[in-house]
Design a protein around this motif. Structure first.
Motif, mmCIF file in Angstrom:
data_model
loop_
_atom_site.group_PDB
_atom_site.id
_atom_site.type_symbol
_atom_site.label_atom_id
_atom_site.label_comp_id
_atom_site.label_asym_id
_atom_site.label_seq_id
_atom_site.Cartn_x
_atom_site.Cartn_y
_atom_site.Cartn_z
ATOM 1 N N MET A 1 10.225 63.781 32.385
ATOM 2 C CA MET A 1 11.541 63.198 32.141
ATOM 3 C C MET A 1 11.536 61.560 32.483
ATOM 4 S SD MET A 1 15.401 64.425 33.462
ATOM 5 C CE MET A 1 15.129 65.794 32.737
ATOM 6 N N GLU A 2 11.890 60.923 31.438
ATOM 7 C CA GLU A 2 12.045 59.565 31.498
ATOM 8 C C GLU A 2 13.035 58.749 32.297
ATOM 9 O OE1 GLU A 2 12.812 56.820 27.786
ATOM 10 O OE2 GLU A 2 10.829 57.019 27.738
ATOM 11 N N ALA A 3 14.363 59.516 32.240
ATOM 12 C CA ALA A 3 15.412 59.210 33.155
ATOM 13 C C ALA A 3 15.166 59.413 34.412
ATOM 14 C CB ALA A 3 16.766 59.820 32.652
ATOM 15 N N TYR A 4 14.539 60.437 34.873
ATOM 16 C CA TYR A 4 14.021 60.510 36.286
ATOM 17 C C TYR A 4 13.094 59.589 36.654
ATOM 18 C CZ TYR A 4 12.804 63.184 40.585
ATOM 19 O OH TYR A 4 12.962 63.415 41.898
ATOM 20 N N ASP A 5 12.146 59.186 35.897
ATOM 21 C CA ASP A 5 11.124 58.201 36.342
ATOM 22 C C ASP A 5 11.878 56.982 36.595
ATOM 23 O OD1 ASP A 5 9.194 60.094 36.056
ATOM 24 O OD2 ASP A 5 8.705 59.611 33.847
ATOM 25 N N ILE A 6 12.927 56.649 35.895
ATOM 26 C CA ILE A 6 13.564 55.448 36.047
ATOM 27 C C ILE A 6 14.382 55.309 37.378
ATOM 28 C CG2 ILE A 6 15.588 54.110 35.120
ATOM 29 C CD1 ILE A 6 14.911 54.822 32.294
ATOM 30 N N LEU A 7 15.114 56.600 37.721
ATOM 31 C CA LEU A 7 15.720 56.618 38.833
ATOM 32 C C LEU A 7 15.018 56.525 40.079
ATOM 33 C CD1 LEU A 7 18.182 59.725 37.906
ATOM 34 C CD2 LEU A 7 19.034 57.172 38.224
ATOM 35 N N GLN A 8 13.665 57.051 40.001
ATOM 36 C CA GLN A 8 12.557 56.977 40.809
ATOM 37 C C GLN A 8 12.204 55.751 41.262
ATOM 38 O OE1 GLN A 8 9.163 59.732 39.590
ATOM 39 N NE2 GLN A 8 9.561 60.675 41.584
ATOM 40 N N ALA A 9 12.197 54.781 40.063
ATOM 41 C CA ALA A 9 11.812 53.284 40.310
ATOM 42 C C ALA A 9 12.997 52.598 40.919
ATOM 43 C CB ALA A 9 11.456 52.774 38.797
ATOM 44 N N VAL A 10 14.182 52.934 40.556
ATOM 45 C CA VAL A 10 15.199 52.236 41.286
ATOM 46 C C VAL A 10 15.353 52.563 42.620
ATOM 47 C CG1 VAL A 10 17.666 52.140 41.327
ATOM 48 C CG2 VAL A 10 16.673 52.316 39.037
ATOM 49 N N GLU A 11 15.101 53.720 43.177
ATOM 50 C CA GLU A 11 14.843 54.079 44.429
ATOM 51 C C GLU A 11 13.982 53.561 45.261
ATOM 52 O OE1 GLU A 11 15.911 58.349 46.626
ATOM 53 O OE2 GLU A 11 14.128 58.126 45.495
ATOM 54 N N SER A 12 12.936 53.322 44.594
ATOM 55 C CA SER A 12 11.645 52.958 45.431
ATOM 56 C C SER A 12 11.240 51.516 45.203
ATOM 57 C CB SER A 12 10.431 53.667 44.989
ATOM 58 O OG SER A 12 10.000 53.554 43.493
ATOM 59 N N ASP A 13 11.762 50.866 44.218
ATOM 60 C CA ASP A 13 11.324 49.526 43.871
ATOM 61 C C ASP A 13 12.409 48.454 43.878
ATOM 62 O OD1 ASP A 13 10.193 47.016 42.881
ATOM 63 O OD2 ASP A 13 8.811 48.191 41.627
ATOM 64 N N THR A 14 12.584 47.465 44.777
ATOM 65 C CA THR A 14 13.676 46.469 44.888
ATOM 66 C C THR A 14 13.505 45.426 43.785
ATOM 67 O OG1 THR A 14 12.286 45.128 46.335
ATOM 68 C CG2 THR A 14 13.679 46.664 47.488
ATOM 69 N N GLY A 15 12.544 45.504 43.163
ATOM 70 C CA GLY A 15 12.315 44.674 41.954
ATOM 71 C C GLY A 15 12.926 45.039 40.652
ATOM 72 N N ALA A 16 13.623 46.314 40.667
ATOM 73 C CA ALA A 16 14.506 46.789 39.592
ATOM 74 C C ALA A 16 15.724 45.914 39.393
ATOM 75 C CB ALA A 16 14.964 48.137 39.905
#
Length: 338
Positions: A1-16
């Motif tokens: 699921m693309e949206a979940y992958d985006i949320l994972q990146a937001v949570e784990s990467d301060t470069g978002a």
């Protein structure tokens, strides 16, 4: 699921840095309203909103949106038939409005809450209220365990002094694979890559481990206790493929007490009938498992099974299709046309 992958990146990467949301579509477009893409500080992206023709242009807006800490709406109109400026790869021909928002402050907090709710299996709706064009946005969440604020759940509502849109976030559907043999490896990999949350379950710890199934959940327990540990619900997909008749039967009889979204059993129709002896066959049981594509071997069988999972998820599965796919690497029966 693309949206979940985006949320994972937001949570784990301060470069978002900036999230792009398709908030309006007219005519044909590669992605529908609600599609998301994350634009990172290093120029990388997560997700997509076009076949690649808009992403480069949107990246040019990221520094300005981030530095201003203000949202910005970008419109692409590919409807004019004589406009060749987008080249031959646009694949669209419609009008698309994309909202670019800096991931900070109130939006960041809400996205992290959405991620947490999805991890608990809850659907969440992110509601945006625009009160000054696209520059002033108020956020609210609606979902299980979240206080409602009375706003409409409609995807887009216009009123004299405000514009309301909502984005629905759904938890990844869970696929439980019972049986951690080697033929489960390609199935697990494909299912995880196709947007499912995968849990591999088996009573043998030497088979059911992160070395064999990296990146997915594993659960070691005998069938008698496994059912309770899984906390099954009506959104779950279950695949039975341990190839050990007694273990498969015990697990099957335990999960039939639950109404699942999907249950597929590897093996012949006769084998499944023996497993079900004396029990009613539920309409969500698919056996033999998989779509009839003439598959042979573990990899092709995995393609057949994951294709069936996707068809069920998308609501594209035809009635009667249970009668014909994979039985330990060979095709049996016949498959109805779609």
């Amino acid at each position: 699921m693309e949206a979940y992958d985006i949320l994972q990146a937001v949570e784990s990467d301060t470069g978002a840095r900036v999230i792009a949301t398709v908030i309006h579509v007219e005519g044909h477009a590669y992605r529908k309203q609600g599609a998301l893409m994350l634009l990172m500080a290093d120029g990388s992206t997560v997700g997509s909103i076009s076949p690649g023709c808009l992403e480069g242009d949107l990246a040019a807006y990221v520094p300005g949106v981030w530095e201003s800490q203000k949202p910005q709406m970008v419109e692409y109109d590919m409807r004019p038939a004589d406009d060749f400026g987008w080249g031959e790869t646009i694949g669209c021909g419609g009008l698309i409005r994309i909202l670019l928002e800096p991931i900070a402050g109130e939006l960041l907090v809400n996205l992290l809450v959405v991620k947490d709710r999805l991890d608990h299996g809850e659907a969440v709706e992110l509601i945006r209220t625009y009160t000054d064009g696209y520059l002033d946005i108020r956020y609210a969440l609606r979902g299980s365990g979240i206080e409602e604020d009375g706003l409409s759940a409609t995807s887009a509502v216009r009123e004299p002094f405000r514009f309301v849109t909502s984005t629905q976030f759904m938890p990844k559907p869970r696929v439980i694979v019972f049986g951690a043999n080697w033929d489960a490896v390609p199935l697990v990999q494909m299912a995880a890559s196709s947007g499912f949350r995968v849990v591999v379950a088996d009573w043998r710890e030497s088979f059911c481990n992160a070395d064999r199934f990296p990146g997915v959940e594993t659960m070691v327990a005998f069938p008698e206790t496994l059912v309770e540990k899984l906390a099954l619900n009506e959104r779950d997909y279950v695949v039975i493929m341990s190839h050990q008749f007694e273990k498969d039967t015990t697990f099957l009889r335990g999960i039939l007490a639950y109404h699942l979204h999907y249950l597929g059993i590897m093996g012949s129709k006769e084998r499944t009938l023996n497993m079900l002896e004396g029990l009613e066959r539920p309409d969500w049981l698919h056996a033999p498992i998989g779509l009839s594509i003439g598959s042979e071997g573990a990899f092709e069988n995995a393609i057949s099974i994951v294709a069936e999972l996707i068809a069920v998820k998308r609501g594209k599965y035809g009635a009667g299709a249970w009668s014909s796919p994979v039985a330990h690497g060979r095709v049996v029966g016949s498959f109805c046309s779609w």
